[in-house]
Design an enzyme around this catalytic site. Sequence first.
Site, short mmCIF file in Angstrom:
data_model
loop_
_atom_site.label_atom_id
_atom_site.label_comp_id
_atom_site.label_asym_id
_atom_site.label_seq_id
_atom_site.Cartn_x
_atom_site.Cartn_y
_atom_site.Cartn_z
N SER A 199 0.80 -1.22 0.00
CA SER A 199 0.00 0.00 0.00
C SER A 199 0.83 1.27 0.00
O SER A 199 1.93 1.31 0.60
CB SER A 199 -0.92 0.02 1.23
OG SER A 199 -1.79 -1.07 1.24
N HIS A 242 -7.47 0.06 5.97
CA HIS A 242 -7.07 -1.33 6.21
C HIS A 242 -7.11 -1.70 7.69
O HIS A 242 -7.56 -2.79 8.05
CB HIS A 242 -5.68 -1.57 5.63
CG HIS A 242 -5.65 -1.60 4.14
ND1 HIS A 242 -6.32 -2.56 3.40
CD2 HIS A 242 -5.05 -0.78 3.23
CE1 HIS A 242 -6.14 -2.32 2.11
NE2 HIS A 242 -5.38 -1.26 1.98
#
Length: 431
Positions: A308, A370
Site C-alpha cells: 500500500s 485497512h
Amino acid sequence: MLRPAPKAAVPRSTQERLKATLRHDEEAMSPRMLRQSLKELQAIVDPLVSEVEGGRRAQAMMDWYASATPPHRRDLWLLMSERFVADPQHVQKAQAQFAAAVGTPDEAAAEVLYRRATVSPRRRLLQRFSANPEGVRFLVDMRAELQPQLKTDKRLLALDVEMEYMFSTWFDVGFLDLQRITWDSPASLVEKLIKYEAVHDIRSWSDVKNRLDSDRRCYGFFHPRLPGEPLIFVEVALMNEIAASITPLLDESAEPADLDKATTAIFYSISNTQTGLKGVSFGDSLIKRVVETLKQEFPRLRTFATLSPIPGLRGWLAKNAPAELVKTWERVDELAENAPERRTLMGWAARYLGEELHNGKPLDPVARFHLGNGARVERLNWAADPSAKGIKQSHGLMVNYLYDLKRLDKHRALLAQGKIPIAAAIKDLYL
C-alpha cells in the site's frame, strides 16, 4: 488611510428568495423561476398522485436538469435541502409523546410515530427519482457534482446527508454482486478500470492486460441499477511471498508466478469509482469476499496482505520532523543503505503509521481503511515505489498491511481502544 474591504453579502435563503420579486446578481434563478421549480419538486411527491405519475414528473425534472447550467442546478439543490424538511412542530409533539410513553405499554407505538415524524419529505423525493430506470445513476452523479460545494455552503449539508443515508441502504453489500474482471470482459468495462484506477496509473493496454491475466486477479462490486459500472475494485497478485516493491508487480515482462505453488495474495490496488457514494463503505466487505473466493480457487493460499501507498506521510513529515532531516530526505535516492538519514526516515514513518491518530482513527487514509478492516501494520519497504507519485507522497516508501484472518476482530478491538495493531518489525524501527 486604507479602508477595510467590504464584507461579502450573506447569501439569501431560499425562503427569502421565494418571497422576493427581484433576483440578486449572484443568484441564478429569479424568484419567479425558483417558485416554479419548487412547485414542480413538490408535485413529484404530491400524495394524491400515483407512483407512475410521480415517476413521470421526476423524469421531467431529470430532463430539465440534464441541460441546466451549474448555477441553476445549485439552486435546485438548495430547494431540495432547505424546503423539504420535517415539520418541526410534528417532530416536537411526537418527541414529547414518546418521552411520556417510555416505560409504558405505549412506548413502541410512540417510538414508531416519532420516527415517522422525523422523516423528511426530501427522502420521499429521492425515492421518486430512484424509481426511474436511470434514477439511481442520476442521484449518484448529482451528489458527486454537489461535493465540491459543501465546504463553502453548509446549506447543502442536509441534502448531502440525506443522500448518503439513502445510498447506504440502496447500496448495502447484500445487494451487490462480486464479479471477476478479466481481459475477456467487455472492452467498456476494461476501459473503466483504466479510467478509475486511483493508486497506480494504467499506462497502456498491455499494462491493463498484465493486471488481469495469468497470475493476477481483479474483482469488483456491481449494483443492478448501475450495470457495467464497478463501484469499487481490487487488483490482486498471486505470489510466494509478501511483496516489497511495486516495480516487479507492474513489470509487464516479468515471468508469471506458478499458480499451483502460490501461497500469498497481495492486494496492491483498491479503487473507489463513484464520488457520489462517498461515505458508503464497501471496502471491508470486498476484501472479505475476495479472500473467500481466492481460497476456494487456490487452497494453498495462506497469506493475505497489501502493498500500500502512504499518501499522508510526506506532508506529515514536513510539519513534524526536524527541518534539516526533511531537507536531507529530498535526496532520498542518494542515501546509501547504511546512511543514518535512511534509518531516521524509516523510524519517523513507523511512528506515523504506528502511533498517529486523529479522533481515535489512524491519521493516514489508507491505514485508516485497512486497519479499520482488522489488518495490522506488518512491514515498511524502502524504495518500494520509485514513481514520481510515490516519491511525492512518501519518499518512495510503501507498507504491507497483513490480514490475519484469525485476528481481525482482535485487531479491531485494539484499534477501538486507540492502539494501532503493529508487527514487531514496525516497533523495532521506532527511534
